[in-house]
Design a protein around this motif. Structure first.
Motif, mmCIF file in Angstrom:
data_model
loop_
_atom_site.group_PDB
_atom_site.id
_atom_site.type_symbol
_atom_site.label_atom_id
_atom_site.label_comp_id
_atom_site.label_asym_id
_atom_site.label_seq_id
_atom_site.Cartn_x
_atom_site.Cartn_y
_atom_site.Cartn_z
ATOM 1 N N VAL A 139 -88.957 -4.238 77.953
ATOM 2 C CA VAL A 139 -88.876 -3.304 76.375
ATOM 3 C C VAL A 139 -90.559 -3.957 75.873
ATOM 4 C CG1 VAL A 139 -88.462 -1.582 74.820
ATOM 5 C CG2 VAL A 139 -87.460 -1.764 77.227
ATOM 6 N N ASP A 140 -91.896 -3.730 75.237
ATOM 7 C CA ASP A 140 -92.362 -4.442 74.417
ATOM 8 C C ASP A 140 -92.219 -6.149 75.236
ATOM 9 O OD1 ASP A 140 -92.886 -2.449 72.353
ATOM 10 O OD2 ASP A 140 -90.995 -3.294 71.467
ATOM 11 N N THR A 141 -93.660 -6.720 75.101
ATOM 12 C CA THR A 141 -94.381 -7.890 75.214
ATOM 13 C C THR A 141 -94.320 -8.934 74.372
ATOM 14 O OG1 THR A 141 -96.662 -6.869 75.501
ATOM 15 C CG2 THR A 141 -95.453 -6.449 77.455
ATOM 16 N N GLY A 142 -93.588 -9.033 72.880
ATOM 17 C CA GLY A 142 -93.933 -9.846 72.149
ATOM 18 C C GLY A 142 -95.650 -10.346 71.291
ATOM 19 N N SER A 143 -96.568 -11.149 70.992
ATOM 20 C CA SER A 143 -97.550 -11.669 70.517
ATOM 21 C C SER A 143 -98.507 -11.823 71.291
ATOM 22 C CB SER A 143 -97.270 -11.959 68.619
ATOM 23 O OG SER A 143 -96.549 -13.117 69.376
ATOM 24 N N GLY A 144 -97.683 -12.043 72.077
ATOM 25 C CA GLY A 144 -98.956 -13.441 73.140
ATOM 26 C C GLY A 144 -98.927 -14.536 72.165
ATOM 27 N N ASP A 145 -100.503 -14.682 72.283
ATOM 28 C CA ASP A 145 -101.176 -16.026 71.176
ATOM 29 C C ASP A 145 -102.080 -15.342 70.603
ATOM 30 O OD1 ASP A 145 -103.714 -15.369 73.118
ATOM 31 O OD2 ASP A 145 -103.331 -16.704 73.877
ATOM 32 N N LEU A 146 -102.105 -14.086 70.505
ATOM 33 C CA LEU A 146 -102.554 -13.312 68.790
ATOM 34 C C LEU A 146 -101.395 -13.912 67.439
ATOM 35 C CD1 LEU A 146 -103.413 -9.731 70.614
ATOM 36 C CD2 LEU A 146 -104.341 -12.120 70.782
ATOM 37 N N PHE A 147 -101.005 -13.998 67.757
ATOM 38 C CA PHE A 147 -100.840 -15.092 66.113
ATOM 39 C C PHE A 147 -100.951 -16.159 65.621
ATOM 40 C CE2 PHE A 147 -97.008 -11.322 65.296
ATOM 41 C CZ PHE A 147 -98.335 -10.199 65.072
ATOM 42 N N GLY A 148 -101.161 -16.441 66.550
ATOM 43 C CA GLY A 148 -102.005 -18.082 66.182
ATOM 44 C C GLY A 148 -100.652 -19.325 67.604
ATOM 45 N N PRO A 149 -100.704 -20.519 67.517
ATOM 46 C CA PRO A 149 -99.904 -21.344 67.658
ATOM 47 C C PRO A 149 -98.633 -21.199 66.938
ATOM 48 C CG PRO A 149 -102.190 -22.799 67.359
ATOM 49 C CD PRO A 149 -102.376 -20.952 67.011
ATOM 50 N N GLY A 150 -97.075 -21.462 67.719
ATOM 51 C CA GLY A 150 -95.935 -21.300 67.405
ATOM 52 C C GLY A 150 -95.371 -19.877 66.288
ATOM 53 N N ASN A 151 -96.301 -19.694 66.420
ATOM 54 C CA ASN A 151 -95.620 -18.312 65.848
ATOM 55 C C ASN A 151 -95.820 -17.190 66.842
ATOM 56 O OD1 ASN A 151 -96.008 -18.398 62.573
ATOM 57 N ND2 ASN A 151 -97.613 -18.931 63.258
ATOM 58 N N GLY A 152 -94.854 -16.413 67.626
ATOM 59 C CA GLY A 152 -94.590 -16.270 68.730
ATOM 60 C C GLY A 152 -94.671 -16.993 69.937
ATOM 61 N N GLY A 153 -94.884 -15.724 71.176
ATOM 62 C CA GLY A 153 -95.404 -15.785 72.178
ATOM 63 C C GLY A 153 -94.055 -16.959 73.510
ATOM 64 N N LYS A 154 -93.768 -16.864 72.938
ATOM 65 C CA LYS A 154 -92.301 -17.589 73.775
ATOM 66 C C LYS A 154 -91.692 -16.201 74.740
ATOM 67 C CE LYS A 154 -91.130 -20.871 69.871
ATOM 68 N NZ LYS A 154 -92.132 -20.110 69.304
ATOM 69 N N LEU A 155 -92.581 -15.265 75.068
ATOM 70 C CA LEU A 155 -91.462 -14.640 76.457
ATOM 71 C C LEU A 155 -91.824 -14.725 77.352
ATOM 72 C CD1 LEU A 155 -90.394 -11.274 76.329
ATOM 73 C CD2 LEU A 155 -92.556 -11.358 76.413
ATOM 74 N N LEU A 156 -92.940 -15.657 77.669
ATOM 75 C CA LEU A 156 -92.815 -15.594 78.961
ATOM 76 C C LEU A 156 -91.858 -17.372 79.657
ATOM 77 C CD1 LEU A 156 -96.503 -15.961 79.618
ATOM 78 C CD2 LEU A 156 -94.693 -13.886 81.019
ATOM 79 N N ASP A 157 -91.362 -17.936 78.606
ATOM 80 C CA ASP A 157 -90.334 -18.945 78.623
ATOM 81 C C ASP A 157 -89.195 -18.470 78.631
ATOM 82 O OD1 ASP A 157 -92.320 -20.639 78.433
ATOM 83 O OD2 ASP A 157 -92.219 -21.180 75.915
#
Length: 359
Positions: A139-157
């Motif tokens: 359910v949803d996939t977070g922001s990926g890399d679209l918010f820039g380094p360090g902001n979100g983008g941790k879903l795959l981890d």
């Protein structure tokens, strides 16, 4: 540190020498040096131990904020025959003075202070995993890399932390097409979940994949640009399925549409063996503000008045039914219950934490 006379006396006896003996004096000096070095070592070790074990506290105005990063985060629990897992995509800071409407800065600060918070606040970006023998559903996939380094983008981890690979995901349910919910669909411009079918409300897909709607509505163009780069990639590959209000899109998963935040904002109610949870998307952004005062809106709303109406109706309904709720922007894991407090006010109650074997 003063010398201990009894210790020196014993040392003198062991050496078989008098106080003026050179050998004794050399040994005394050596002992003092060892004591000093040991004291320094212990003091340093204690300081390091205290620093390592001390709880993380909010930085005050007199010191710079600490820089730190949590490990990949997840929280799992059973729901009938299903396993539900909350997954952290990280957090992002939110300046509520700039984002909230229908309130004053001073009132916002007062409400935050009651919850031991201060502006800006950290907003969680939560995604949720639903697993059974046949399906692995996000359910949803977070922001990926679209918010820039360090902001979100941790879903795959966070997925990897629970033993799930991106290729294992069979279906993705999108509550609405905003970057912090669809950004994780892609990686380097390619599908991050190559085997998944994406399910999204028909009104949202038609709205956000038509860039002319930016000019017609005054809604920021970046949302349309980012929609094309994320869910648009899956649409071009024929991997998007749309749904309407009340559709059962997968066994035990039904949808309802609640336009306001976006034209096709959707809830997903997941049921197994008479137990259920409803994923409510961005009906709520800031618990400290919008639970006690659900009329307060946010600039991300396409139609703020409709969004406020949906929030009040949703809170009243979920509180009345004591329904378990999953919310993407409440503090991780974003799972809990809503309670009516009277006079149109509500409160949030996180689910009981468990960390043991068995039901």
């Amino acid at each position: 540190m003063s010398d201990n006379p009894s210790s020196l006396h014993l040392l003198k006896q062991d050496l078989g020498a008098g106080p003026s003996d050179k050998n004794f004096n050399r040994q005394r000096t050596r002992m003092n040096n060892m004591v000093t070095a040991r004291s320094v070592f212990l003091s340093t070790l204690i300081a390091l131990s205290i620093g390592a074990s001390a709880p993380v506290c909010a930085a005050d105005s007199t010191s710079p904020a600490a820089s730190y990063q949590q490990v990949a985060d997840s929280y799992s629990f059973p729901l009938g025959d299903l396993q539900i897992t909350a997954l952290s995509d990280g957090t992002v800071p939110q300046d509520l003075h700039e984002l909230l409407t229908g309130t004053s800065h001073a009132h916002t600060d007062d409400l935050l202070d009651k919850e031991f918070l201060a502006n800006p606040v950290e907003a969680s970006i939560n995604a949720f995993l639903i697993q059974d023998a046949r399906h692995t559903i996000l359910v949803d996939t977070g922001s990926g890399d679209l918010f820039g380094p360090g902001n979100g983008g941790k879903l795959l981890d966070s997925l990897a932390n629970v033993g799930v690979k991106a290729g294992d995901v069979t279906d993705i349910l999108i509550t609405h097409i905003h970057t912090d919910h669809t950004g994780g669909l892609v990686r380097n411009g390619l599908p991050a979940f190559p085997n998944a079918i994406v399910h999204v409300g028909a009104p949202d897909l038609s709205f956000f994949l038509d860039p002319s709607n930016a000019g017609k509505t005054g809604y920021a163009e970046q949302y349309f640009d980012e929609a094309a780069k994320t869910i648009g990639v899956y649409e071009e590959l024929g991997k998007v399925k749309t749904f309407g209000d009340g559709d059962e899109i997968l066994p035990g998963i039904t949808t309802t549409l609640h336009p306001g935040h976006t034209p096709g904002s959707a809830f997903f109610t997941v049921t197994s063996k008479s137990r259920s949870i409803t994923f409510i998307g961005d009906v709520i952004h800031v618990a400290a503000i919008q639970f006690p005062e659900p009329d307060v809106t946010i600039v991300y709303d396409v139609k703020p008045e409709n969004a406020a109406t949906v929030r009040k109706e949703t809170f009243a309904d979920l509180a009345g039914r004591r329904e378990l709720v999953g919310a993407p922007h409440l503090p991780f894991p974003g799972i809990g219950y809503i309670r009516a407090e009277g006079a149109g006010s509500f409160s949030w109650h996180p689910v009981e934490y468990r960390n043991r074997a068995g039901q």
